[in-house]
Design a protein around this motif. Structure first.
Motif, short mmCIF file in Angstrom:
data_model
loop_
_atom_site.label_atom_id
_atom_site.label_comp_id
_atom_site.label_asym_id
_atom_site.label_seq_id
_atom_site.Cartn_x
_atom_site.Cartn_y
_atom_site.Cartn_z
N CYS A 108 0.84 -1.22 0.00
CA CYS A 108 0.00 0.00 0.00
C CYS A 108 0.86 1.26 0.00
CB CYS A 108 -0.93 -0.01 1.20
SG CYS A 108 -2.16 -1.33 1.19
N SER A 109 1.91 1.25 0.81
CA SER A 109 2.80 2.40 0.88
C SER A 109 3.53 2.62 -0.45
CB SER A 109 3.81 2.20 2.01
OG SER A 109 4.75 3.25 2.05
N SER A 110 4.04 1.53 -1.02
CA SER A 110 4.76 1.64 -2.29
C SER A 110 3.86 2.19 -3.38
CB SER A 110 5.30 0.27 -2.71
OG SER A 110 6.27 -0.20 -1.79
N LEU A 111 2.63 1.70 -3.45
CA LEU A 111 1.72 2.16 -4.50
C LEU A 111 1.37 3.63 -4.34
CD1 LEU A 111 -0.61 -0.97 -4.68
CD2 LEU A 111 1.01 -0.20 -6.43
N THR A 112 1.28 4.10 -3.10
CA THR A 112 0.99 5.52 -2.87
C THR A 112 2.15 6.40 -3.34
OG1 THR A 112 -0.34 4.94 -0.93
CG2 THR A 112 0.36 7.23 -1.13
N VAL A 113 3.38 6.02 -2.97
CA VAL A 113 4.55 6.77 -3.41
C VAL A 113 4.65 6.76 -4.93
CG1 VAL A 113 7.08 6.85 -3.35
CG2 VAL A 113 5.80 6.33 -1.27
N ILE A 114 4.45 5.59 -5.51
CA ILE A 114 4.54 5.45 -6.96
C ILE A 114 3.52 6.34 -7.66
CG2 ILE A 114 4.10 3.82 -8.85
CD1 ILE A 114 5.41 1.68 -6.98
N ALA A 115 2.32 6.41 -7.12
CA ALA A 115 1.28 7.24 -7.73
C ALA A 115 1.71 8.70 -7.81
CB ALA A 115 -0.03 7.11 -6.95
N PHE A 116 2.26 9.24 -6.71
CA PHE A 116 2.69 10.64 -6.71
C PHE A 116 3.89 10.84 -7.64
CE2 PHE A 116 -0.08 11.11 -3.15
CZ PHE A 116 -0.40 12.45 -3.13
N TYR A 117 4.78 9.87 -7.68
CA TYR A 117 5.94 9.99 -8.56
C TYR A 117 5.52 9.93 -10.03
CZ TYR A 117 11.08 9.95 -8.59
OH TYR A 117 12.40 10.30 -8.70
N LEU A 118 4.51 9.11 -10.29
CA LEU A 118 4.02 9.00 -11.66
C LEU A 118 3.44 10.32 -12.17
CD1 LEU A 118 2.23 5.53 -11.77
CD2 LEU A 118 4.14 6.26 -13.21
N ILE A 119 2.83 11.09 -11.26
CA ILE A 119 2.25 12.37 -11.67
C ILE A 119 3.29 13.22 -12.38
CG2 ILE A 119 1.27 14.54 -10.85
CD1 ILE A 119 -0.03 12.92 -8.57
N ALA A 120 4.46 13.36 -11.75
CA ALA A 120 5.50 14.22 -12.30
C ALA A 120 5.95 13.73 -13.68
CB ALA A 120 6.68 14.28 -11.34
N GLN A 121 6.15 12.43 -13.81
CA GLN A 121 6.64 11.91 -15.07
C GLN A 121 5.61 12.09 -16.19
OE1 GLN A 121 9.77 11.27 -14.51
NE2 GLN A 121 9.31 11.43 -12.33
N THR A 162 6.44 1.61 -12.62
CA THR A 162 5.39 0.63 -12.90
C THR A 162 5.81 -0.76 -12.47
OG1 THR A 162 4.69 1.97 -14.78
CG2 THR A 162 3.90 -0.30 -14.71
N LEU A 163 7.08 -1.10 -12.72
CA LEU A 163 7.59 -2.41 -12.31
C LEU A 163 7.55 -2.56 -10.80
CD1 LEU A 163 8.89 -5.07 -13.16
CD2 LEU A 163 11.12 -3.93 -13.03
N ALA A 164 7.93 -1.51 -10.08
CA ALA A 164 7.86 -1.56 -8.62
C ALA A 164 6.43 -1.73 -8.14
CB ALA A 164 8.48 -0.28 -8.02
N GLY A 165 5.49 -1.04 -8.78
CA GLY A 165 4.09 -1.19 -8.41
C GLY A 165 3.57 -2.58 -8.72
N TYR A 167 -0.98 -8.04 -15.48
CA TYR A 167 -2.28 -7.38 -15.32
C TYR A 167 -2.14 -6.12 -14.47
CZ TYR A 167 -4.42 -11.71 -17.07
OH TYR A 167 -4.79 -12.78 -17.85
N ALA A 168 -1.33 -6.22 -13.40
CA ALA A 168 -1.10 -5.06 -12.54
C ALA A 168 -0.43 -3.94 -13.31
CB ALA A 168 -0.23 -5.47 -11.34
N THR A 169 0.50 -4.30 -14.19
CA THR A 169 1.15 -3.29 -15.03
C THR A 169 0.13 -2.54 -15.88
OG1 THR A 169 3.19 -4.59 -15.15
CG2 THR A 169 2.83 -2.96 -16.88
N LEU A 170 -0.80 -3.27 -16.45
CA LEU A 170 -1.84 -2.65 -17.26
C LEU A 170 -2.69 -1.69 -16.41
CD1 LEU A 170 -3.23 -2.51 -20.03
CD2 LEU A 170 -4.66 -4.43 -19.30
N GLY A 171 -3.04 -2.11 -15.19
CA GLY A 171 -3.83 -1.26 -14.30
C GLY A 171 -3.08 0.00 -13.90
N ILE A 172 -1.79 -0.14 -13.61
CA ILE A 172 -0.99 1.03 -13.23
C ILE A 172 -0.84 1.97 -14.42
CG2 ILE A 172 1.30 1.78 -12.48
CD1 ILE A 172 1.47 -0.83 -10.87
N GLY A 173 -0.77 1.42 -15.63
CA GLY A 173 -0.72 2.26 -16.82
C GLY A 173 -1.95 3.14 -16.95
N VAL A 174 -3.11 2.55 -16.71
CA VAL A 174 -4.36 3.33 -16.74
C VAL A 174 -4.35 4.41 -15.66
CG1 VAL A 174 -6.86 3.22 -16.45
CG2 VAL A 174 -5.67 1.43 -17.74
N LEU A 175 -3.89 4.03 -14.45
CA LEU A 175 -3.81 5.00 -13.35
C LEU A 175 -2.87 6.16 -13.71
CD1 LEU A 175 -4.32 5.87 -10.39
CD2 LEU A 175 -2.38 4.42 -9.74
N ALA A 176 -1.73 5.84 -14.32
CA ALA A 176 -0.77 6.88 -14.69
C ALA A 176 -1.39 7.88 -15.66
CB ALA A 176 0.47 6.23 -15.30
#
Length: 502
Positions: free
Chosen positions: A126-139, A349-352, A379-388
């Protein structure tokens, strides 16, 4: 908005993107196991891994965001670069060796060696996914603005293109493809930044003081760009930013994963050394690029529109490349910047995907089938791509370096205290780790939402509920104190119960 679209720039751009896709296709043939997908088989050398780590760190925030902040705010923007570099000694002396010795795929593996596996893996995911989400915003924001400037493509379509490409990288190539893309990208970025730096300094006779004098003369704030203006007005926010940048590196999940791609502890230590050297050199060049944009881009009406600089402040380095090197250099810098963003997004995305498929699906929920785990990771990669894509669309007007500082604050508050205490203090209990991590995560996330970046600039409210951005000055100590307090209380309660029973 006026855009720049020319055959030379677009051709170079397409060549670099095609090369990264070719790397993904070539390396994907060797990705058949969890180890090859998550950590490239653990066989990278210290130099290659260090260059890949530097590539992960040389993100849109580092290149586009910091140079844009320097162009806008001068000295205040330089502090971001200093903060990004100063986090590495923490990683070198406190984290790298211990983490490599304990873990296998990600930092949750290290936590699980001493603490109860299922709850700490759920928290870590949960913590990793939260950090990744904010980092993805910038990229995503940086990439969208770059494609919009270069091609004249609508921002929405640009962000969608990024999401599709980075999903392909990770779904088919895993860590091996991501690593080689990072290595190629980091090399190209260092060379390109060096060219841009040399050409910029050449305009001023290779005299940095002449460059600074010109920047001061043409900037609307003049001498004020050489002083810590905004931080001087808000010392607490400045100190909080320093804490976030200093400690956040050691809590970034996509950086921590890199220490499991090398064969031993010595290689992990060497990786950090090389990463430090590459990053230090890179940020020195970014400083020149930022002030070069002030001196050469701001006074040129060809690069100004009604709302300010063409493409926004995040495009300062791209506009500077056009001034000093024409279409060819602009095309090269744009292509490399785009490859930079794609590679960093792929690492995130890989970390997520690792957090979802390995920590949650395989370990927390007890599914031991390796092939099913790899399928879930895709499948998780695909979901994170949509989130990004959705995050890129929602935060399109934010400075990318600023958004990354918020991700650093969450990583410093949630991941770093638990990870450090688990490796250095035997008194830490599972309950203490969970309490400290959850308090750090929830408080950092909540106060970030209530702070100026989201509450005011994104949600549109008149004033923030929490005035400091990022909130690390409060949330990091709170996480440490909570983890320590709950662990001590639990240990003493257990001793008291045992004494009473006997």
């Amino acid at each position: 908005m006026e855009t720049q679209s020319n055959a030379t720039a677009i051709s170079l751009f397409v060549v670099v993107v095609a090369a990264t896709l070719a790397i993904t296709w070539f390396t994907a043939r060797g990705v058949r196991t969890r180890s090859s997908f998550y950590n490239a088989g653990g066989e990278l050398s210290a130099f290659r891994n260090g260059l890949a780590i530097a590539g992960d760190y040389m993100s849109a925030a580092a290149f586009l965001g910091v140079s844009g902040l320097i162009t806008t705010n001068g000295f205040d923007g330089m502090l971001y670069g200093v903060g990004f570099v100063m986090g590495w000694p923490i990683v070198l002396f406190l984290i790298a060796e211990r983490l490599r010795r304990l873990g296998k795929f990600n930092f949750a593996c290290a936590l699980a060696t001493r603490l109860s596996e299922r709850p700490v893996r759920i928290f870590a995911a949960c913590s990793s996914l939260t950090v990744i989400a904010f980092y993805l915003i910038a990229q995503m924001v940086g990439a969208g603005q770059l494609i919009q400037l270069l091609f004249g493509l609508d921002y929405t379509y640009a962000v969608f293109l990024i999401g599709v490409l980075m999903t392909c990288y990770v779904m088919f190539g895993g860590m091996l493809a991501t690593t080689w893309i990072q290595i190629v990208k980091a090399t190209l970025l260092l060379v390109s930044a060096a060219c841009l730096t040399v050409l910029t300094l050449a305009r001023f006779g290779f005299d940095p003081s002449a460059l600074i004098d010109r920047a001061v003369a043409v900037h609307p704030r003049h001498e004020a760009i050489l002083a810590p203006v905004s931080i001087g007005k808000d010392t607490i926010s400045g100190l909080s930013l320093g804490i976030a940048l200093l400690l956040g590196t050691a809590g970034l999940p996509h950086i921590l994963m890199r220490f499991f791609t090398v064969p031993d502890v010595r290689a992990a230590r060497g990786s950090v050394f090389f990463a430090c050297m590459f990053n230090a050199a890179f940020f020195l060049m970014v400083y020149v690029i930022g002030f070069g944009a002030v001196a050469l881009v701001l006074p040129d009406p060809a690069y100004q529109v009604a709302s300010g600089m063409r493409g926004g402040a995040n495009m300062a380095a791209i506009n500077l490349s056009s001034v000093v090197g024409g279409d060819a250099l602009m095309g090269l810098i744009s292509a490399v910047a785009f490859a930079t963003i794609l590679a960093v997004v792929a690492g995130l995305t890989l970390a997520g995907a690792s957090a979802i498929s390995h920590d949650l699906y395989a370990r927390a929920f007890g599914v031991s089938d390796e092939h099913k785990e790899l399928r879930v990771s895709r499948y998780a990669t695909l979901g994170i791509g949509v989130l990004a894509i959705l995050l890129g669309l929602g935060f399109r007007n934010q400075n990318v370096a600023y958004m990354v500082s918020l991700a650093f604050a969450i990583a410093a508050s949630a991941n770093f205290p638990v990870l450090l205490l688990s490796m250095t203090w035997r008194g830490l209990t599972t309950a203490g780790a969970l309490a400290g991590g959850i308090v750090g995560l929830v408080s950092a996330l909540g106060l970030t939402i209530l702070g100026p970046a989201i509450w005011v600039k994104t949600l549109g409210y008149a004033a923030p509920i929490f005035p400091y951005d990022p909130p690390a000055i409060l949330t990091v100590p709170l996480a440490f104190i909570t983890a320590w307090g709950v662990s001590v209380w639990q240990t003493r309660s257990a001793r008291y119960a045992l004494a009473s029973a006997t």
